[in-house]
Design a protein around this motif. Sequence first.
Motif, short mmCIF file in Angstrom:
data_model
loop_
_atom_site.label_atom_id
_atom_site.label_comp_id
_atom_site.label_asym_id
_atom_site.label_seq_id
_atom_site.Cartn_x
_atom_site.Cartn_y
_atom_site.Cartn_z
N GLU A 20 -0.08 10.87 0.85
CA GLU A 20 -0.76 12.00 1.45
C GLU A 20 -1.03 11.77 2.94
O GLU A 20 -1.07 12.73 3.72
CB GLU A 20 -2.07 12.27 0.72
CG GLU A 20 -1.87 12.75 -0.71
CD GLU A 20 -3.19 13.02 -1.41
OE1 GLU A 20 -4.25 12.78 -0.77
OE2 GLU A 20 -3.17 13.47 -2.56
N SER A 21 -1.19 10.50 3.32
CA SER A 21 -1.48 10.20 4.73
C SER A 21 -0.32 9.50 5.44
O SER A 21 -0.17 9.62 6.66
CB SER A 21 -2.73 9.32 4.84
OG SER A 21 -2.55 8.11 4.13
N PHE A 22 0.48 8.76 4.68
CA PHE A 22 1.61 8.04 5.28
C PHE A 22 2.70 7.91 4.22
O PHE A 22 2.52 7.23 3.19
CB PHE A 22 1.16 6.66 5.76
CG PHE A 22 2.17 5.93 6.59
CD1 PHE A 22 2.57 6.41 7.82
CD2 PHE A 22 2.74 4.75 6.11
CE1 PHE A 22 3.51 5.73 8.58
CE2 PHE A 22 3.67 4.06 6.87
CZ PHE A 22 4.06 4.55 8.11
N SER B 96 0.85 -1.19 0.00
CA SER B 96 0.00 0.00 0.00
C SER B 96 0.88 1.23 0.00
O SER B 96 1.94 1.26 0.64
CB SER B 96 -0.94 0.00 1.22
OG SER B 96 -0.20 -0.03 2.43
N TYR B 97 0.42 2.25 -0.71
CA TYR B 97 1.18 3.49 -0.80
C TYR B 97 0.21 4.64 -0.91
O TYR B 97 -0.52 4.78 -1.89
CB TYR B 97 2.11 3.45 -2.01
CG TYR B 97 2.96 4.70 -2.16
CD1 TYR B 97 3.77 5.15 -1.13
CD2 TYR B 97 2.94 5.43 -3.36
CE1 TYR B 97 4.55 6.29 -1.28
CE2 TYR B 97 3.72 6.57 -3.52
CZ TYR B 97 4.52 6.99 -2.46
OH TYR B 97 5.29 8.12 -2.60
N ASN B 98 0.17 5.46 0.12
CA ASN B 98 -0.70 6.63 0.15
C ASN B 98 0.10 7.78 0.75
O ASN B 98 0.00 8.08 1.95
CB ASN B 98 -1.95 6.36 0.98
CG ASN B 98 -2.98 7.46 0.87
OD1 ASN B 98 -2.74 8.50 0.24
ND2 ASN B 98 -4.14 7.27 1.48
#
Length: 249
Positions: free
Chosen positions: A105-107, A101-103
């Motif tokens: 903006e949040s992590f 997972s890759y986000n």
Amino acid sequence: MSQVSCHAICHDNGPLLKSVLSTLKPTAFSEMGRVLFIPSMNLLRSTTSSFPSRTGSRMLRGSKAQLKEGLEPTVLSVAASVNLGADLDLKAIADACVNLSYNPESFAPLVMRLKDPIATAMVHRGGRMTVAGAKSVEDCKIAVRKFTAMVRSVGFNVRPFGMLIKNISATFSVGFKIRLRDLSKNRMLTPQITYEPDSFTGVSMALPFPKANVMVFRTGSGMIQGVTTFKDLDKVFKIIYPHFKMYAM
């Protein structure tokens, strides 16, 4: 009343009786050093009850309670850090690989997961990777190799180096309930011990050597964190167990 030698009484009953006799008025003694008044047994019992027993004193100096056979912490996670030796395009890796997972903006880090061995990696853009969730150091090394292979498959020339075990987390259950309020007053185990039942139901403590953080609950279950070797994990458990045993319910 028969006259009894003060020396004989003190010899038979120890230093504690001397302290009791010393509290009597001077007129209670004759010039020959013989006792004219002997305190009742009720007085002696009430006085001695305020002193710790010899057994209790030995426990406070360091109990030698033996661990039951097979009683040991259960490892939850071995966490390690490693440097992959290259800057990374995390989005490119996220687009090419699965089980991640890759986000940003949040992590910010990229999170990768393995099923065999079970492990999770956080990969940073600068090439630093943290692996957690493995059950042993060997599984952690295997996970590092597999995560590295996934990154390499995208086209990055990475060579992991500088692997360090950062934390070993383990749970335990001592098999008996514990009087937490009394345990929290034991500053001989560690001065850094807190018990605030209104906000947290367990006792938290920080051990200086080996360096570790311990949480324990009334049920006798708890967790050890912060050690970096299995030898230290075993040592911490052997240190805390006798103190828990002292306050068993």
